[in-house]
Design a protein around this motif. Structure first.
Motif, PDB file in Angstrom:
ATOM      1  N   ARG A   1       0.814  -1.209   0.000  1.00 17.55           N
ATOM      2  CA  ARG A   1       0.000   0.000   0.000  1.00 17.55           C
ATOM      3  C   ARG A   1       0.849   1.261   0.000  1.00 17.55           C
ATOM      4  O   ARG A   1       0.636   2.147  -0.824  1.00 17.55           O
ATOM      5  CB  ARG A   1      -0.954  -0.007   1.191  1.00 17.55           C
ATOM      6  CG  ARG A   1      -2.026  -1.093   1.032  1.00 17.55           C
ATOM      7  CD  ARG A   1      -2.952  -1.190   2.197  1.00 17.55           C
ATOM      8  NE  ARG A   1      -3.754   0.017   2.356  1.00 17.55           N
ATOM      9  CZ  ARG A   1      -4.612   0.183   3.354  1.00 17.55           C
ATOM     10  NH1 ARG A   1      -4.772  -0.757   4.262  1.00 17.55           N
ATOM     11  NH2 ARG A   1      -5.307   1.295   3.450  1.00 17.55           N
TER      12      ARG A   1
ATOM     13  N   ALA B   1       1.742   1.176  -3.979  1.00 11.32           N
ATOM     14  CA  ALA B   1       0.581   1.948  -4.436  1.00 11.32           C
ATOM     15  C   ALA B   1       0.684   3.439  -4.093  1.00 11.32           C
ATOM     16  O   ALA B   1      -0.113   4.231  -4.581  1.00 11.32           O
ATOM     17  CB  ALA B   1      -0.703   1.358  -3.850  1.00 11.32           C
TER      18      ALA B   1
ATOM     19  N   HIS C   1      -4.074  -4.275  -5.282  1.00 10.18           N
ATOM     20  CA  HIS C   1      -3.097  -3.333  -5.827  1.00 10.18           C
ATOM     21  C   HIS C   1      -2.216  -3.950  -6.903  1.00 10.18           C
ATOM     22  O   HIS C   1      -1.736  -3.260  -7.789  1.00 10.18           O
ATOM     23  CB  HIS C   1      -2.214  -2.761  -4.715  1.00 10.18           C
ATOM     24  CG  HIS C   1      -2.892  -1.722  -3.889  1.00 10.18           C
ATOM     25  ND1 HIS C   1      -3.440  -0.578  -4.412  1.00 10.18           N
ATOM     26  CD2 HIS C   1      -3.119  -1.658  -2.552  1.00 10.18           C
ATOM     27  CE1 HIS C   1      -3.973   0.151  -3.464  1.00 10.18           C
ATOM     28  NE2 HIS C   1      -3.804  -0.494  -2.315  1.00 10.18           N
TER      29      HIS C   1
ATOM     30  N   ARG D   1      -1.242  -4.787 -12.324  1.00  7.86           N
ATOM     31  CA  ARG D   1       0.085  -4.190 -12.500  1.00  7.86           C
ATOM     32  C   ARG D   1       1.089  -5.228 -12.978  1.00  7.86           C
ATOM     33  O   ARG D   1       0.983  -6.409 -12.667  1.00  7.86           O
ATOM     34  CB  ARG D   1       0.559  -3.587 -11.176  1.00  7.86           C
ATOM     35  CG  ARG D   1      -0.402  -2.580 -10.552  1.00  7.86           C
ATOM     36  CD  ARG D   1      -0.424  -1.219 -11.210  1.00  7.86           C
ATOM     37  NE  ARG D   1       0.856  -0.560 -11.223  1.00  7.86           N
ATOM     38  CZ  ARG D   1       1.333   0.198 -10.233  1.00  7.86           C
ATOM     39  NH1 ARG D   1       0.608   0.389  -9.143  1.00  7.86           N
ATOM     40  NH2 ARG D   1       2.523   0.750 -10.338  1.00  7.86           N
TER      41      ARG D   1
END
Length: 170
Positions: free
Chosen positions: A70, A74, A120, A124
């Motif tokens: 996070r 992110a 997240h 990606r």
């Protein structure tokens, strides 16, 4: 009581599948080490002189998941889960148990952080980056780091669990 499933990572898969499977394997290993324990057992610091407990390890790994996926990857401004001022281990702490800390709560927080990490990472690429120490850090690097972080702490968990009730292996 639910039994934790821990499938063997595939022996011949692409890089992402391999990394994610090994990370999930180690996450499941930590959950297995806690299986069947009550809050009192999971709070036992059973390898003197260390104060390390299974609840503390789960709390720590929740904070580590939050930090790497996070905050770092992110770019979220996610606050510490546990009070870093009260924890001598600092912002990556969680090891030290506060009054009323339970294994159930720790596992719930940890599972929430794992779910957020998966969210997240889902869309990606392994080469996508976050920022760590004012440098770019790839998701690939984060996955490898998390695998080694879990592997190290699962070794600790194995020793702690054996001292609690003699359970070994897994």
């Amino acid at each position: 009581m639910t039994t934790v499933e821990r499938p063997l990572p595939p022996l011949n898969a692409d890089e992402r599948t391999t990394l994610e499977s090994w990370l999930d394997f180690h996450r499941a290993t930590l959950a297995m080490k806690c299986e069947g324990l009550d809050d009192e057992q999971a709070a036992v610091a059973s390898v003197p002189p260390s104060g390390l407990t299974l609840t503390g390890l789960v709390r720590h790994m929740a904070e580590v998941e939050r930090n790497w996926f996070r905050r770092v990857f992110a770019g979220e401004q996610a606050p510490s889960i546990y009070d870093p001022e009260a924890d001598p281990h600092g912002p990556d702490g969680g090891f030290d148990l506060t009054e009323g800390a339970t294994l159930r709560d720790a596992l719930g927080t940890w599972h929430t952080e794992i779910a957020r990490a998966r969210e997240h990472c889902a869309s990606r690429a392994l080469a996508d980056t976050g920022r760590f120490m004012e440098q770019d850090v790839s998701l690939r690097w984060i996955y490898v780091h998390m695998i080694e972080e879990y592997a190290r702490h699962n070794g600790h968990a194995d020793l702690v669990r054996e001292r609690i009730d003699g359970a070994t292996g897994v």
